[in-house]
Structures are given as C-alpha cells and as structure tokens.
Design an enzyme around this catalytic site. Structure first.
Site, PDB file in Angstrom:
ATOM      1  N   ASP A   1       3.359  21.062 -19.989  1.00  0.00           N
ATOM      2  CA  ASP A   1       2.682  20.078 -20.141  1.00  0.00           C
ATOM      3  C   ASP A   1       3.374  19.102 -21.457  1.00  0.00           C
ATOM      4  O   ASP A   1       3.292  19.325 -22.723  1.00  0.00           O
ATOM      5  CB  ASP A   1       0.851  20.243 -20.863  1.00  0.00           C
TER       6      ASP A   1
ATOM      7  N   HIS B   1     -19.119  16.460 -29.244  1.00  0.00           N
ATOM      8  CA  HIS B   1     -18.806  15.809 -29.808  1.00  0.00           C
ATOM      9  C   HIS B   1     -18.338  14.220 -29.372  1.00  0.00           C
ATOM     10  O   HIS B   1     -18.122  13.379 -29.807  1.00  0.00           O
ATOM     11  CB  HIS B   1     -17.514  16.143 -30.203  1.00  0.00           C
TER      12      HIS B   1
ATOM     13  N   TYR C   1       0.620  -0.975  -0.039  1.00  0.00           N
ATOM     14  CA  TYR C   1       0.123   0.178  -0.105  1.00  0.00           C
ATOM     15  C   TYR C   1       0.887   1.415   0.287  1.00  0.00           C
ATOM     16  O   TYR C   1       0.671   1.669  -1.115  1.00  0.00           O
ATOM     17  CB  TYR C   1      -1.361  -0.377   0.908  1.00  0.00           C
TER      18      TYR C   1
ATOM     19  N   ALA D   1       3.334  15.572 -22.109  1.00  0.00           N
ATOM     20  CA  ALA D   1       2.777  14.227 -22.882  1.00  0.00           C
ATOM     21  C   ALA D   1       3.501  14.035 -24.034  1.00  0.00           C
ATOM     22  O   ALA D   1       4.337  12.688 -23.710  1.00  0.00           O
ATOM     23  CB  ALA D   1       1.157  14.103 -23.286  1.00  0.00           C
TER      24      ALA D   1
ATOM     25  N   PHE E   1      -4.353  21.430 -24.152  1.00  0.00           N
ATOM     26  CA  PHE E   1      -5.255  20.466 -24.393  1.00  0.00           C
ATOM     27  C   PHE E   1      -7.016  20.664 -24.536  1.00  0.00           C
ATOM     28  O   PHE E   1      -6.313  21.400 -22.936  1.00  0.00           O
ATOM     29  CB  PHE E   1      -4.492  19.302 -24.139  1.00  0.00           C
ATOM     30  N   ASP E   2      -7.943  19.663 -24.789  1.00  0.00           N
ATOM     31  CA  ASP E   2      -9.011  20.040 -24.425  1.00  0.00           C
ATOM     32  C   ASP E   2      -9.240  19.691 -22.552  1.00  0.00           C
ATOM     33  O   ASP E   2      -9.885  20.411 -22.092  1.00  0.00           O
ATOM     34  CB  ASP E   2      -9.719  19.585 -25.055  1.00  0.00           C
TER      35      ASP E   2
ATOM     36  N   LYS F   1       1.172   8.107 -23.251  1.00  0.00           N
ATOM     37  CA  LYS F   1       1.595   8.670 -24.367  1.00  0.00           C
ATOM     38  C   LYS F   1       3.358   8.449 -24.901  1.00  0.00           C
ATOM     39  O   LYS F   1       3.432   7.157 -24.955  1.00  0.00           O
ATOM     40  CB  LYS F   1       1.379  10.732 -25.559  1.00  0.00           C
TER      41      LYS F   1
END
Ligand code: F0G
Length: 455
Positions: free
Chosen positions: A211, A446, A70, A213, A122-123, A254
């Site tokens: 960011d 979307h 844990y 990624a 990014f969204d 990614k």
C-alpha cells in the site's frame, strides 16, 4: 542549509482568519465534529495530506495537454510510463483513488474465510478487506507500543508474528505492507523488514502487496535512517521496495501531489485480467480508470517531482521543525517524527480527562476554537468500543490527534503559528473541556457524530 522551500509561490489563496467567537459558533454549528466544518471557517487545515497538495507549474502545464480520448489517450501512455519507470510492474491500471484499487484487488483475491495480514491496515483498506468477507489482521512491530522511543522503523511488521501466522491454520491470502504506516502514526518501514517479509511470503506462496501511498516519504526515511542506504536516490529506494512486491495499490493523492488519482499494479497477468474486468465495470476503461486525461498527465509529472531529494529534504525538515517547536512547548508527540503528519499525545496533555471524555477529540476541538486549526483525533472516539447505552467500555490504546501536513502548501510561518496555538493550549491544559457524544450513527461514527463540551 536551513529550512528553505526549493520553490517560490506563483499563485496564492487567501485563508480565512476568524475571531474566537466566530470559531466557537462555527464549532457549535458543526456539532463539534471537525469533518462538518466548512473550509471558509478554517485558518490552517491539517485534516489530511490527501489530495490537498499544491500543483507545480509543470503539472498545470502538463494538465493542459490532457488528451481526453475515450480509449488509448496519449495521456494514458505518459501515466503508464511514469508508473512503470517508478515501480517496474508489468500490469498497471489507473483508478480514481486508492480505495478503488483496494476494492478491485481484494474483490479478486479475498472472500469469506480468507485473511489479509498487514503491518497496519489503513481504515479504507480494512473496510475493503472486510467488505469482501475476509478478515483483516494487523501485526505492528513491538516497537510501536512505546510512543516515546526513537526506534527508527516503528512502522515495521512483527516478523515473528507474521511467520507464525503464515505457518498456522489461517488461510492467509495476501500480506499488505503500508509504506509509510499511516495507521501506525506515519512511521516508516525498513528495507530489511520489507525484504524479510517478502522472503516469508515467498516461502509460503502468499503474494505481497504494497500500500504505497507514501512510497517517496518512506524511501527518504530509509535513506536517512537505515544503514547501507544513505548513498541511494529516493527513486532507487522506492524501486527496490516495489521490486520486493508482487503488486501495489496506491493512492496518488499523497506522493504524486495531485488532487485525484490512484493505481493498481500487478505482475500476475491472470489476476490483472480479472481486475481489469472489474475496473471496466466500476471505474472506467483500462486507459483512464475514472480519471481525466489531465489528471493522468499531472500524475506523470508529480511522480517524477516527488522523488527529487531537494523536495523531500525540505518536506521532512518542515515536519521535523514543527515537531521540535511542539515538544519545546512541553507537548508530547509520537516519536520519532515521520513526514506526512505529527501525532500529538492528547492523553498525556489532557490528563484531567478520562478516555470517556474523549481527550483526543477535545484537543482537536480546542485547536480549532483557539486557532482555526482543523485536524482530527485518533483515539477513543474513532477506535473505542461502546455498549448499547453508549458508554465507552473499551477505550483506544492511545488518545492521539493527527496533524497531517499538505504538500507544498504551508510555509514555515504557518507552522510557527500552529506551534504557537498548541503552546497556548499547553499553558493551561485543564481549561480544555472534555466532550460527550450527543448523537452517533453505528457506521463510520467519527465522520457523522455530534458531540458537545462537558461544562
Ligand atoms: N492507504 C493509505 C495508507 C492511506 O493513507 C489512504 C488514504 C488510502 C490508502 C486510501 O486512499 O484516499 O486515495 O482512497 N488516506 C487519507 C488520509 C484519506 O487522510 O490519511 P484514497
């Protein structure tokens, strides 16, 4: 050496190949929304490069060593050391995926009245900024406006606009640089732009967060395209980028080539302590943060594999090869090709369609019906604005379709198949019908809307 993957295939997964009639039926059932398709209908899945990569034998073997203790699991320390070696950050928190790092960090740094500035959010990044009550402002470089130019670093931030913003009345609390710039057609950010951004941030006392990624793919494009960096390794370039920042949010789905994972890394101890409290409350204890020991192990291995020049060279060459085939068929893409995805210029290919007939979405639907290729649009269906009656009143600036390429998954012949399907559509683009919205929720439209072809 020609395009040759520096690995061979040990485990295979069959891919479904349906008839055109079966695909048409699947698309109807899905309400012409690619997000509603089930995987057993899809031949080539280019919806996302996130969490869709193929694990290496070494990652699988490391996973078997996963320590599920844990607190204080051995796997955590291996994860921590790999992230620390890569980034140099002092405080490293594991999270289950990138957006959890965004939520925790922006919850601690932002709030009503504050502003987050980015080359392009990014969204999910934008959503987490806005959920905190703050405002997200994109300042993409002027070069990004010309989809056809070969400017090597269209992902840069507009430094003049950033400088004005930092000197202005807004309460800018953080600057986020997205590398590579996914919301900006996957274009890379130059080290020169990143350094100038860091200097501006320091001069105004505003923290700079990466960011990160696709940190390795950005590093590869810097090595290829930016003078002065060609003799550096991808790991060195990535480290130079992290060295310029005060912290990073990172989706590991990614460039760590794993199915799940992320981290939040910071230099500031006080901020890290506040984030850690939120991590424990919402993700998990600080030595697992929502991940299993086996995930932490596979991340540690993936982070070292992804900076291998032989891997990055092939990955970039794959995308470049697909870009060449598509352009040879007379279809425009956003130039120059990045690495994780290609962006088809659907507005130009489907000239017979108005923005209100959603050419990007129409092309994405056609790619599935014609060849079982799944992808999604980045155009007026996603970014357009409608009035109360559902009429499109403000179209998106461009009608694009993103073909995202999973890591180590598809071979050259898969890409040739994709190019062939696109070339087939390009022979008779006017036969592609426009789409009309049948139903759409207000939030995250979307993902949920249903459409139908206009006969
Ligand atoms: N930042 C960037 C630049 C991304 O591309 C993504 C995800 C995230 C943050 C969020 O990370 O998914 O681990 O929570 N991009 C995926 C895509 C979903 O398909 O481009 P996450």
């Amino acid at each position: 050496m020609p395009l040759m993957e520096p690995y061979r295939i040990k485990v295979v997964e069959p891919i479904p190949v349906l008839t055109r009639a079966e695909r048409t039926e699947a698309m109807q059932t899905a309400g012409y929304n690619p997000f509603n398709l089930s995987a057993d209908r899809i031949t080539i899945d280019l919806l996302s490069d996130s969490g869709t990569g193929a694990l290496s034998a070494a990652q699988q073997a490391a996973g078997a060593l996963g320590d599920e203790t844990y607190a204080g699991a051995r796997s955590y320390f291996r994860f921590h050391d790999a992230v620390a070696e890569l980034t140099g950050f002092e405080h490293i928190l594991p999270v289950h995926q990138g957006r959890a790092a965004e939520r925790i960090l922006f919850g601690a740094m932002l709030g009503p009245g504050r502003v987050c500035v980015s080359n392009t959010h990014f969204d999910t990044t934008r959503a987490n900024v806005e959920l905190s009550g703050a405002t997200a402002v994109d300042l993409p470089s002027a070069a990004m406006k010309d989809l056809d130019s070969d400017d090597p670093f269209k992902g840069d931030i507009d430094l003049d606009a950033l400088s004005a913003m930092l000197a202005g009345p807004e309460d800018v609390a953080v600057v986020v640089m997205t590398i590579t710039n996914n919301g900006g057609a996957g274009q890379p950010v130059s080290m020169a732009n990143l350094r100038a951004t860091a200097e501006l941030c320091r001069a105004h006392g505003v923290p700079l967060i990466l960011d990160a990624a696709r940190f390795a793919e950005n590093a590869w494009l810097v090595i290829q395209r930016e003078p002065g960096w060609s003799d550096r390794t991808p790991a060195e370039v990535a480290r130079a980028a992290f060295d310029l920042a005060d912290g990073a949010v990172c989706s590991l789905k990614k460039d760590a080539i794993v199915h799940m994972g992320g981290f939040l890394a910071l230099r500031d101890r006080e901020l890290a302590t506040r984030c850690e409290a939120m991590l424990i409350a919402t993700e998990g204890f600080r030595t697992y943060g929502g991940l299993a020991g086996r995930d932490l192990e596979m991340i540690a291995v993936g982070l070292r594999e992804v900076v291998d020049p032989a891997y990055l060279r092939t990955r970039a060459a794959q995308t470049e090869y697909l870009a060449e085939l598509i352009q040879a068929a007379g279809v425009s893409i956003v130039r120059p090709a990045g690495i994780h995805a290609l962006y088809l210029n659907a507005g130009r290919l489907l000239r017979h369609l108005e923005p209100a007939q959603y050419p990007g979405h129409a092309l994405a639907c056609e790619l599935f019906v014609a060849g079982g290729i799944r992808c999604a649009e980045l155009g007026s269906l996603y970014l357009g604005v409608e009035d109360a009656e559902g009429r499109l009143v403000k179209p998106a600036p461009y009608e694009l379709v993103r073909l995202a390429i999973p890591r180590r998954v598809y071979t050259q012949s898969h890409l040739e198949y994709v190019a062939e399907v696109i070339a087939g559509i390009a022979k008779d683009p006017e036969s592609v019908p426009g789409q009309r919205i049948v139903s759409a929720p207000k939030l995250l439209r979307h993902f949920h809307c249903r459409t139908e072809p206009i006969s």
